[in-house]
Design a protein around this motif. Structure first.
Motif, PDB file in Angstrom:
ATOM      1  N   ALA A  96       0.217  -0.613   0.381  1.00 48.84           N
ATOM      2  CA  ALA A  96       0.190  -0.086  -0.345  1.00 48.84           C
ATOM      3  C   ALA A  96       1.390   0.947   0.056  1.00 48.84           C
ATOM      4  N   LEU A  97       0.327   2.393  -0.527  1.00 51.80           N
ATOM      5  CA  LEU A  97       1.068   3.564  -0.621  1.00 51.80           C
ATOM      6  C   LEU A  97       1.172   4.115   1.255  1.00 51.80           C
ATOM      7  N   PRO A  98       2.008   4.701   1.002  1.00 52.66           N
ATOM      8  CA  PRO A  98       2.576   5.264   2.438  1.00 52.66           C
ATOM      9  C   PRO A  98       1.672   6.267   3.073  1.00 52.66           C
ATOM     10  N   LYS A  99       1.244   6.291   4.287  1.00 53.48           N
ATOM     11  CA  LYS A  99       0.676   7.360   4.751  1.00 53.48           C
ATOM     12  C   LYS A  99       0.514   8.355   4.453  1.00 53.48           C
ATOM     13  N   LYS A 100       1.824   8.563   4.489  1.00 59.78           N
ATOM     14  CA  LYS A 100       2.271  10.456   4.263  1.00 59.78           C
ATOM     15  C   LYS A 100       2.736  10.326   2.790  1.00 59.78           C
ATOM     16  N   SER A 101       2.033  10.000   2.247  1.00 57.86           N
ATOM     17  CA  SER A 101       2.125  10.358   0.323  1.00 57.86           C
ATOM     18  C   SER A 101       1.492  11.651   0.248  1.00 57.86           C
ATOM     19  N   GLY A 102       0.057  12.209   0.904  1.00 62.02           N
ATOM     20  CA  GLY A 102      -0.186  13.271   0.102  1.00 62.02           C
ATOM     21  C   GLY A 102      -1.160  12.954  -0.749  1.00 62.02           C
ATOM     22  N   PRO A 103      -1.434  13.176  -1.556  1.00 64.14           N
ATOM     23  CA  PRO A 103      -2.896  13.653  -2.714  1.00 64.14           C
ATOM     24  C   PRO A 103      -1.898  12.429  -3.882  1.00 64.14           C
ATOM     25  N   LEU A 104      -1.155  11.546  -3.796  1.00 63.66           N
ATOM     26  CA  LEU A 104       0.320  10.326  -3.866  1.00 63.66           C
ATOM     27  C   LEU A 104      -1.341   9.320  -5.219  1.00 63.66           C
ATOM     28  N   GLY A 105      -1.743   8.986  -4.706  1.00 64.03           N
ATOM     29  CA  GLY A 105      -2.873   7.672  -4.415  1.00 64.03           C
ATOM     30  C   GLY A 105      -3.992   8.294  -5.831  1.00 64.03           C
ATOM     31  N   SER A 106      -4.400  10.094  -5.224  1.00 63.66           N
ATOM     32  CA  SER A 106      -5.266  10.289  -6.123  1.00 63.66           C
ATOM     33  C   SER A 106      -5.204  10.733  -7.611  1.00 63.66           C
ATOM     34  N   ILE A 107      -3.637  11.320  -7.569  1.00 62.34           N
ATOM     35  CA  ILE A 107      -2.393  11.431  -8.652  1.00 62.34           C
ATOM     36  C   ILE A 107      -2.822  10.552  -9.778  1.00 62.34           C
ATOM     37  N   LEU A 108      -2.386   9.454  -8.656  1.00 68.24           N
ATOM     38  CA  LEU A 108      -2.221   8.507  -9.817  1.00 68.24           C
ATOM     39  C   LEU A 108      -3.104   7.579 -10.341  1.00 68.24           C
ATOM     40  N   GLU A 109      -4.236   7.558  -9.367  1.00 63.33           N
ATOM     41  CA  GLU A 109      -5.566   6.704 -10.101  1.00 63.33           C
ATOM     42  C   GLU A 109      -6.018   7.948 -11.342  1.00 63.33           C
ATOM     43  N   VAL A 110      -6.365   9.114 -11.345  1.00 63.15           N
ATOM     44  CA  VAL A 110      -6.635  10.391 -12.645  1.00 63.15           C
ATOM     45  C   VAL A 110      -5.212   9.493 -13.178  1.00 63.15           C
ATOM     46  N   ALA A 111      -4.587   9.430 -13.531  1.00 65.77           N
ATOM     47  CA  ALA A 111      -3.623   9.717 -14.292  1.00 65.77           C
ATOM     48  C   ALA A 111      -3.490   8.088 -15.581  1.00 65.77           C
ATOM     49  N   ALA A 112      -4.088   7.195 -14.214  1.00 65.32           N
ATOM     50  CA  ALA A 112      -4.643   5.422 -15.200  1.00 65.32           C
ATOM     51  C   ALA A 112      -5.653   5.676 -14.932  1.00 65.32           C
ATOM     52  N   ALA A 113      -6.997   6.258 -15.057  1.00 67.84           N
ATOM     53  CA  ALA A 113      -7.980   7.245 -16.018  1.00 67.84           C
ATOM     54  C   ALA A 113      -7.746   7.406 -17.131  1.00 67.84           C
ATOM     55  N   GLN A 114      -6.993   8.002 -17.579  1.00 70.68           N
ATOM     56  CA  GLN A 114      -6.990   8.676 -18.505  1.00 70.68           C
ATOM     57  C   GLN A 114      -5.828   7.186 -19.518  1.00 70.68           C
ATOM     58  N   ILE A 115      -4.380   6.736 -19.079  1.00 72.21           N
ATOM     59  CA  ILE A 115      -3.989   5.679 -19.687  1.00 72.21           C
ATOM     60  C   ILE A 115      -4.936   4.810 -20.168  1.00 72.21           C
ATOM     61  N   LEU A 116      -6.174   4.141 -19.208  1.00 67.26           N
ATOM     62  CA  LEU A 116      -6.453   2.953 -19.705  1.00 67.26           C
ATOM     63  C   LEU A 116      -7.451   3.700 -19.896  1.00 67.26           C
ATOM     64  N   PHE A 117      -8.553   4.568 -20.219  1.00 66.51           N
ATOM     65  CA  PHE A 117     -10.023   4.302 -21.011  1.00 66.51           C
ATOM     66  C   PHE A 117     -10.118   5.399 -21.529  1.00 66.51           C
ATOM     67  N   MET A 118      -9.301   6.735 -21.180  1.00 65.89           N
ATOM     68  CA  MET A 118      -9.005   7.908 -22.290  1.00 65.89           C
ATOM     69  C   MET A 118      -8.489   7.685 -23.770  1.00 65.89           C
ATOM     70  N   ASP A 119      -8.637   8.824 -24.562  1.00 64.55           N
ATOM     71  CA  ASP A 119      -7.652   9.170 -25.108  1.00 64.55           C
ATOM     72  C   ASP A 119      -6.874  10.439 -25.095  1.00 64.55           C
ATOM     73  N   VAL A 120      -6.109  10.173 -23.944  1.00 62.03           N
ATOM     74  CA  VAL A 120      -4.963  10.701 -23.641  1.00 62.03           C
ATOM     75  C   VAL A 120      -3.773  10.553 -24.100  1.00 62.03           C
ATOM     76  N   ALA A 121      -2.787  11.220 -25.088  1.00 61.03           N
ATOM     77  CA  ALA A 121      -1.006  10.783 -24.939  1.00 61.03           C
ATOM     78  C   ALA A 121      -0.629  10.584 -23.343  1.00 61.03           C
ATOM     79  N   ASP A 122      -0.159   8.811 -23.625  1.00 58.59           N
ATOM     80  CA  ASP A 122      -0.101   8.747 -22.731  1.00 58.59           C
ATOM     81  C   ASP A 122       1.377   9.165 -21.602  1.00 58.59           C
ATOM     82  N   HIS A 123       2.313   9.872 -22.882  1.00 60.97           N
ATOM     83  CA  HIS A 123       3.412  10.776 -21.929  1.00 60.97           C
ATOM     84  C   HIS A 123       2.987  11.793 -21.609  1.00 60.97           C
TER      85      HIS A 123
END
Ligand SMILES: C[S@@+](CC[C@H](N)C(=O)[O-])C[C@H]1O[C@@H](n2cnc3c(N)ncnc32)[C@H](O)[C@@H]1O
Length: 457
Positions: A96-123
């Motif tokens: 699991a992500l460390p407790k003291k990682s701020g918004p890291l979990g949401s940042i990863l999820e928002v990026a993953a939403a785009q990478i997996l399901f949206m027509d957004v350039a991966d880079h």
């Protein structure tokens, strides 16, 4: 999220004199900042997405229209496909992500939403995410991790998606168990799959539904609702300003119709806001008293009445204590509920609601039912409805009411709801998100709704 570094720029008024305006975020960055904050508010702080989106000091408030539309699209997918996104990210995280990682979990999820399901350039999705992590005091220590995980996710995307069971992953277990018990495994699966599609835009016409359908190029459903593809600004639609229609899911428009001809009748609409059913009853000529305990939400009813030129008496009150000193010809009780029938429109419901909520709401619904009956004259009609798929908030409540309260059943007929036999289950209205399929998925389905009609003895 703690918001450090992820906030929008300070307003000119707050900025000390002489200080230069901070650089405007690059296109698309403001949208991602807002989605990360909104997703965190929903998943970590358990706030309903709508309250976050409408919050005048919230993350979406200062977005320009184009960024706002992008942010809404990303947030919608991040919530709707949350189970798949977490499963996919979990494949590249040892722990699991460390407790003291701020918004890291949401940042990863928002990026993953785009990478997996949206027509957004991966880079672009990866580099914006890594930049956002870098701007946060806690998340900055995990920039490297974010970069590595998201790059591997992009490389493995096709294999991961092929391996995932989207219906299972995006549906909380307790909900699929409840739906399987109530409707069978096949229907439970169809419901879960229907939730993966964005819901259509459904409109109720103030008067002539066929004319409205023609005017807007929409489809006229057998129930009288005008259906359009989702997307676009509702207030920009032809006829909005003149109040020719209001937004209301096709299933949500059915309970008020079960009251029959209400012209000239005194009708209490309990739990009325934001007022879709109040407007229907008023348009049908009823003398409506609309009761809701939320003054804030009743303002929406007031605005809708003003726009459509319809009238109703609005009362801010707890329906349990509402005592008008008169009896009504009819009462519509559209009770507060888990809203599990609206997951297509509000995918956050699947993440926020728990079985204990259903139990607590069921208790409140029974109290409201008893109160509603006490407001009816003998021979008066009661319609009880909920936008829930849980029988505990629907069929079980109707059976309880018949056993406990001075009520007789008044089974509904398919002809009353446009001849849709499938929605008439055991004399009750029971719609499922998988009902009313169409070739275009975004023109398919209905909210999950329950309604029962009774006559007071
Ligand atoms: C499902 S929504 C109603 C939707 C509405 N009937 C419509 O068609 O637009 C439930 C409403 O019940 C209200 N509510 C919840 N508990 C209440 C209570 N005890 N008394 C009055 N209103 C209540 C909430 O404020 C909310 O607006």
């Amino acid at each position: 999220m703690n918001g450090r570094g992820a906030r929008g720029p300070a307003s000119d008024r707050q900025r000390p004199r002489g200080q230069r305006r901070p650089p405007k975020p690059a296109p698309g960055v403001a949208a991602r900042i807002a989605v990360v904050a909104a997703l965190h508010a929903v998943t970590a702080n358990h706030r309903p997405a709508d309250t976050v989106l409408d919050d005048p000091s919230g993350p979406f408030a200062t977005l320009e229209p184009r960024e706002r539309a992008l942010a809404r699209a990303i947030l919608g997918i991040a919530l709707r496909r949350h189970g798949q996104i977490r499963d996919a990210l979990g494949r590249f995280l040892d722990k699991a992500l460390p407790k003291k990682s701020g918004p890291l979990g949401s940042i990863l999820e928002v990026a993953a939403a785009q990478i997996l399901f949206m027509d957004v350039a991966d880079h672009a999705a990866v580099s914006i995410a890594v930049d956002l992590a870098g701007q946060d005091r806690d998340a900055q220590h995990f920039k490297g991790l974010a970069n590595a995980v998201l790059r591997r996710l992009a490389e493995g995307r096709d294999a991961i998606l092929a391996d995932q069971d989207e219906a299972v992953l995006n549906t909380p277990r307790w909900l699929s168990t409840s739906w399987t018990a109530a409707y069978g495994a096949e229907s439970a699966l169809s419901i879960a799959l229907a939730h993966l599609e964005e819901a259509p835009l459904d409109l109720t016409a103030r008067s002539d539904a066929a004319a409205l359908a023609e005017r807007l190029g929409g489809t006229l459903l057998p129930t009288g609702t005008v259906r359009l593809l989702p997307g676009g600004a509702i207030d920009a639609l032809d006829g909005f300003a003149e109040g020719a229609f209001w937004v209301q899911d096709a299933a949500a428009a059915l309970p008020a119709r079960l009251l029959g001809d209400v012209a000239g009748r005194a009708v209490a609409d309990l739990c009325a806001a934001p007022g879709g059913k109040t407007l229907q009853l008023a348009a049908a000529g009823a003398l409506v008293t609309a009761v809701d305990h939320s003054a804030e939400r009743l303002k929406r009813v007031e605005q809708n009445l003003a726009r459509t030129g319809l009238s109703a008496r609005l009362v801010t009150a707890d329906a349990l204590a509402f005592d008008p000193g008169e009896l009504y010809d009819a009462v519509l009780l559209d009770a507060p509920c888990s809203a599990s029938g609206t997951i297509r429109r509000h995918p956050d419901v699947a993440l926020l609601k728990r079985p204990a909520d259903v139990a607590a709401l069921a208790e409140l619904q029974r109290k409201l039912l008893a109160r509603a009956v006490s407001l009816l004259r003998p021979g008066g009609i009661l319609v009880y409805s909920t936008c829930s798929l849980e029988p505990a908030e629907g069929e079980a409540q109707a059976e309880w009411a018949l056993r406990t309260l001075p009520l007789s059943p008044s089974p509904m007929q398919p002809a009353e709801i446009g001849g849709l036999d499938a929605l008439c289950r055991g004399g009750y209205l029971r719609s499922l998100p998988s009902d009313l399929p169409a070739d275009e998925p975004r023109l398919s389905g209905l909210d999950g709704f329950f309604a029962a009609r009774f006559v007071k003895n």
